[in-house]
Motif scaffolding. Structure first.
Motif, PDB file in Angstrom:
ATOM      1  N   SER A 103     -66.565 -18.981 -74.230  1.00 46.65           N
ATOM      2  CA  SER A 103     -67.427 -20.146 -73.976  1.00 46.65           C
ATOM      3  C   SER A 103     -67.295 -20.578 -72.528  1.00 46.65           C
ATOM      4  N   GLU A 104     -68.312 -21.267 -72.035  1.00 45.45           N
ATOM      5  CA  GLU A 104     -68.312 -21.790 -70.663  1.00 45.45           C
ATOM      6  C   GLU A 104     -67.945 -23.265 -70.691  1.00 45.45           C
ATOM      7  N   THR A 105     -66.954 -23.643 -69.898  1.00 42.98           N
ATOM      8  CA  THR A 105     -66.511 -25.040 -69.871  1.00 42.98           C
ATOM      9  C   THR A 105     -67.269 -25.871 -68.838  1.00 42.98           C
ATOM     10  N   ASN A 106     -67.892 -25.210 -67.861  1.00 44.13           N
ATOM     11  CA  ASN A 106     -68.538 -25.901 -66.735  1.00 44.13           C
ATOM     12  C   ASN A 106     -67.556 -26.739 -65.930  1.00 44.13           C
ATOM     13  N   ILE A 107     -66.294 -26.365 -65.992  1.00 47.41           N
ATOM     14  CA  ILE A 107     -65.279 -27.089 -65.224  1.00 47.41           C
ATOM     15  C   ILE A 107     -65.361 -26.681 -63.750  1.00 47.41           C
ATOM     16  N   MET A 108     -65.125 -27.632 -62.886  1.00 42.39           N
ATOM     17  CA  MET A 108     -65.148 -27.496 -61.430  1.00 42.39           C
ATOM     18  C   MET A 108     -66.587 -27.314 -60.931  1.00 42.39           C
ATOM     19  N   THR A 109     -66.726 -27.134 -59.625  1.00 43.67           N
ATOM     20  CA  THR A 109     -68.046 -27.189 -59.005  1.00 43.67           C
ATOM     21  C   THR A 109     -68.266 -25.996 -58.080  1.00 43.67           C
ATOM     22  N   GLY A 110     -69.440 -25.980 -57.447  1.00 39.74           N
ATOM     23  CA  GLY A 110     -69.766 -24.905 -56.520  1.00 39.74           C
ATOM     24  C   GLY A 110     -70.217 -23.656 -57.244  1.00 39.74           C
ATOM     25  N   ASP A 111     -69.969 -22.519 -56.631  1.00 40.47           N
ATOM     26  CA  ASP A 111     -70.415 -21.241 -57.182  1.00 40.47           C
ATOM     27  C   ASP A 111     -69.338 -20.182 -56.969  1.00 40.47           C
ATOM     28  N   PRO A 112     -68.196 -20.299 -57.644  1.00 41.88           N
ATOM     29  CA  PRO A 112     -67.083 -19.386 -57.372  1.00 41.88           C
ATOM     30  C   PRO A 112     -67.318 -17.957 -57.830  1.00 41.88           C
ATOM     31  N   VAL A 113     -68.193 -17.750 -58.810  1.00 44.17           N
ATOM     32  CA  VAL A 113     -68.387 -16.395 -59.316  1.00 44.17           C
ATOM     33  C   VAL A 113     -69.008 -15.486 -58.261  1.00 44.17           C
ATOM     34  N   THR A 114     -69.778 -16.057 -57.332  1.00 39.54           N
ATOM     35  CA  THR A 114     -70.419 -15.211 -56.323  1.00 39.54           C
ATOM     36  C   THR A 114     -69.411 -14.607 -55.353  1.00 39.54           C
ATOM     37  N   PRO A 115     -68.587 -15.399 -54.658  1.00 39.17           N
ATOM     38  CA  PRO A 115     -67.597 -14.749 -53.787  1.00 39.17           C
ATOM     39  C   PRO A 115     -66.621 -13.873 -54.560  1.00 39.17           C
ATOM     40  N   PHE A 116     -66.328 -14.233 -55.806  1.00 34.88           N
ATOM     41  CA  PHE A 116     -65.430 -13.421 -56.628  1.00 34.88           C
ATOM     42  C   PHE A 116     -66.019 -12.028 -56.859  1.00 34.88           C
ATOM     43  N   LEU A 117     -67.267 -11.961 -57.313  1.00 32.75           N
ATOM     44  CA  LEU A 117     -67.864 -10.667 -57.603  1.00 32.75           C
ATOM     45  C   LEU A 117     -68.230  -9.905 -56.335  1.00 32.75           C
ATOM     46  N   VAL A 118     -68.652 -10.607 -55.288  1.00 32.22           N
ATOM     47  CA  VAL A 118     -68.975  -9.906 -54.042  1.00 32.22           C
ATOM     48  C   VAL A 118     -67.728  -9.264 -53.459  1.00 32.22           C
ATOM     49  N   GLU A 119     -66.602  -9.961 -53.530  1.00 25.78           N
ATOM     50  CA  GLU A 119     -65.374  -9.359 -53.015  1.00 25.78           C
ATOM     51  C   GLU A 119     -64.954  -8.166 -53.863  1.00 25.78           C
ATOM     52  N   ALA A 120     -65.095  -8.280 -55.176  1.00 24.63           N
ATOM     53  CA  ALA A 120     -64.782  -7.144 -56.042  1.00 24.63           C
ATOM     54  C   ALA A 120     -65.687  -5.961 -55.697  1.00 24.63           C
ATOM     55  N   TRP A 121     -66.966  -6.240 -55.469  1.00 19.14           N
ATOM     56  CA  TRP A 121     -67.905  -5.182 -55.070  1.00 19.14           C
ATOM     57  C   TRP A 121     -67.485  -4.543 -53.751  1.00 19.14           C
ATOM     58  N   SER A 122     -67.050  -5.369 -52.795  1.00 19.70           N
ATOM     59  CA  SER A 122     -66.669  -4.842 -51.481  1.00 19.70           C
ATOM     60  C   SER A 122     -65.464  -3.918 -51.567  1.00 19.70           C
ATOM     61  N   LYS A 123     -64.655  -4.071 -52.608  1.00 16.15           N
ATOM     62  CA  LYS A 123     -63.484  -3.215 -52.817  1.00 16.15           C
ATOM     63  C   LYS A 123     -63.821  -2.003 -53.679  1.00 16.15           C
ATOM     64  N   GLY A 124     -65.085  -1.852 -54.064  1.00 12.64           N
ATOM     65  CA  GLY A 124     -65.479  -0.736 -54.908  1.00 12.64           C
ATOM     66  C   GLY A 124     -65.206  -0.943 -56.378  1.00 12.64           C
ATOM     67  N   LEU A 125     -64.877  -2.162 -56.785  1.00 14.26           N
ATOM     68  CA  LEU A 125     -64.481  -2.416 -58.161  1.00 14.26           C
ATOM     69  C   LEU A 125     -65.662  -2.586 -59.108  1.00 14.26           C
ATOM     70  N   LEU A 126     -66.881  -2.649 -58.573  1.00 14.42           N
ATOM     71  CA  LEU A 126     -68.068  -2.747 -59.418  1.00 14.42           C
ATOM     72  C   LEU A 126     -68.849  -1.439 -59.451  1.00 14.42           C
ATOM     73  N   ALA A 127     -68.205  -0.348 -59.066  1.00 19.79           N
ATOM     74  CA  ALA A 127     -68.886   0.943 -59.015  1.00 19.79           C
ATOM     75  C   ALA A 127     -69.570   1.247 -60.343  1.00 19.79           C
ATOM     76  N   GLY A 128     -70.865   1.550 -60.276  1.00 22.96           N
ATOM     77  CA  GLY A 128     -71.652   1.817 -61.466  1.00 22.96           C
ATOM     78  C   GLY A 128     -72.341   0.602 -62.031  1.00 22.96           C
ATOM     79  N   TYR A 129     -71.965  -0.580 -61.560  1.00 20.19           N
ATOM     80  CA  TYR A 129     -72.531  -1.837 -62.071  1.00 20.19           C
ATOM     81  C   TYR A 129     -73.116  -2.696 -60.942  1.00 20.19           C
TER      82      TYR A 129
END
Length: 355
Positions: A103-129
């Motif tokens: 479930s999503e709690t909507n706790i905290m603010t901003g958009d943390p998932v974007t820098p989180f996933l972009v950094e994972a992508w930059s490390k090659g961790l989203l290969a194929g996705y």
């Protein structure tokens, strides 16, 4: 696995280090059964393919330091965690901010998932996705979840896109979506800065994936932090719906316009353009003086323990009312950690400045 080994110091300090290292890897935790089945964000039983599902993603807290540590020490786990976030978007229709179980709690603010996933992508961790992740991130940056969705998403994105900032005075539930938890419209100044940083990171992914128009759009939005810079105060300051500065205004207290901090704690939240921020502050020398004041550096040199306890941390959850560094809360972790300036026999090596 002996991924980290240290030497020197007392046994007590080594024990404290390894205990902290252990604690830093307690979460996220595995969410699936041995056959890959897990509870999806749509309430259905799903089966993971190509990754181990993880849950309890406190992304506002962890996208700054903990996920980078995980990427270095356990890259396979880090990939599974990143793909778990993508799976949340696939199953539930929207990317998470602070997910608890399924479930999503909507706790905290901003958009943390974007820098989180972009950094994972930059490390090659989203290969194929990569394509799937980018499509979810783009939707998250440009739209708000539908009324029947439990996600807040970027609750202030409509005002942000219209004005280049989220204005003070918006009413959650009336002027912007409110599905419970925290809300960007209640902390519009910090949410604006977080949106801008997230947009700038997404621009990098867009450019690399061949979405040139998106890259230009998000890179331009990454500069919108400037819309809240009050040159007369030399600080970030909330604006009202008519574009005027919020008045009266105390950058120390800031009226909770910044989430868990004030203008002093959030003044460094421009990781996408440190050179531009230093320029707004009046140049490198002025920024160095500001850093010295922020860390109470003179007193810190004389009595580190007392300064940390009296100038930095007043109480575990007291995030407001101080113009100094607060190392027990996440926004402060973006600030540079040492200063340059005058030669001093007890100073650490000079900060090399923005790169």
């Amino acid at each position: 696995m002996a991924a980290v080994r240290i030497g020197g110091g007392s046994t007590e300090r080594q024990r404290a280090f390894y205990t902290a290292l252990y604690h830093a890897q307690l979460h996220p935790n595995i969410a699936g059964d041995v056959d890959g089945r897990y509870a999806g964000f749509d309430g259905k039983t799903r089966t993971a393919s190509g990754f181990t599902p993880y849950q309890n993603l406190s992304l506002w807290d962890t996208h700054r330091p903990q996920n980078q540590l995980l990427q270095m020490l356990q890259p396979k786990v880090a990939r599974d965690v990143a793909l778990s976030a993508v799976a949340i978007g696939r199953d539930g229709g929207w990317l998470p901010r602070w997910s608890l179980a399924n479930s999503e709690t909507n706790i905290m603010t901003g958009d943390p998932v974007t820098p989180f996933l972009v950094e994972a992508w930059s490390k090659g961790l989203l290969a194929g996705y990569e394509k799937e992740a980018y499509a979810l991130l783009r939707k998250n940056a440009l739209e708000t979840p539908p009324a029947d969705s439990p996600y807040n998403g970027r609750a202030g994105v409509a005002a942000y896109q219209e004005r280049g900032y989220i204005p003070s005075g918006l009413e959650p539930g009336k002027d912007c979506p409110d599905k419970g938890g925290d809300n960007d419209c209640r902390h519009p100044a910090s949410a604006t800065l977080e949106y801008a940083a997230a947009d700038a990171s997404l621009a990098l992914m867009a450019q690399e994936l061949g979405h040139s128009a998106d890259a230009r759009l998000f890179a331009a939005r990454g500069q919108w932090y400037r819309n809240l810079w009050d040159s007369s105060l030399q600080q970030f300051r909330p604006r009202t719906t008519d574009g005027t500065w919020l008045t009266p205004y105390d950058p120390v207290e800031a009226g909770h316009q910044f989430h868990e901090g004030g203008a002093y704690q959030y003044q460094w939240l421009v990781p996408q353009d440190p050179a531009g921020l230093v320029s707004l502050m009046g140049g490198r020398q002025a920024a160095e003086k500001r850093l010295d004041a922020f860390f109470a550096y003179g007193r810190l040199l004389e009595d580190p323990a007392k300064t940390a306890r009296e100038e930095w941390i007043s109480a575990p959850y007291d995030y407001y009312g101080k113009p100094t560094y607060n190392p027990n809360n996440e926004p402060d972790l973006h600030s540079p950690t040492c200063t340059c300036g005058r030669a001093h026999p007890r100073r650490p090596p000079p900060w090399s400045g923005p790169r």
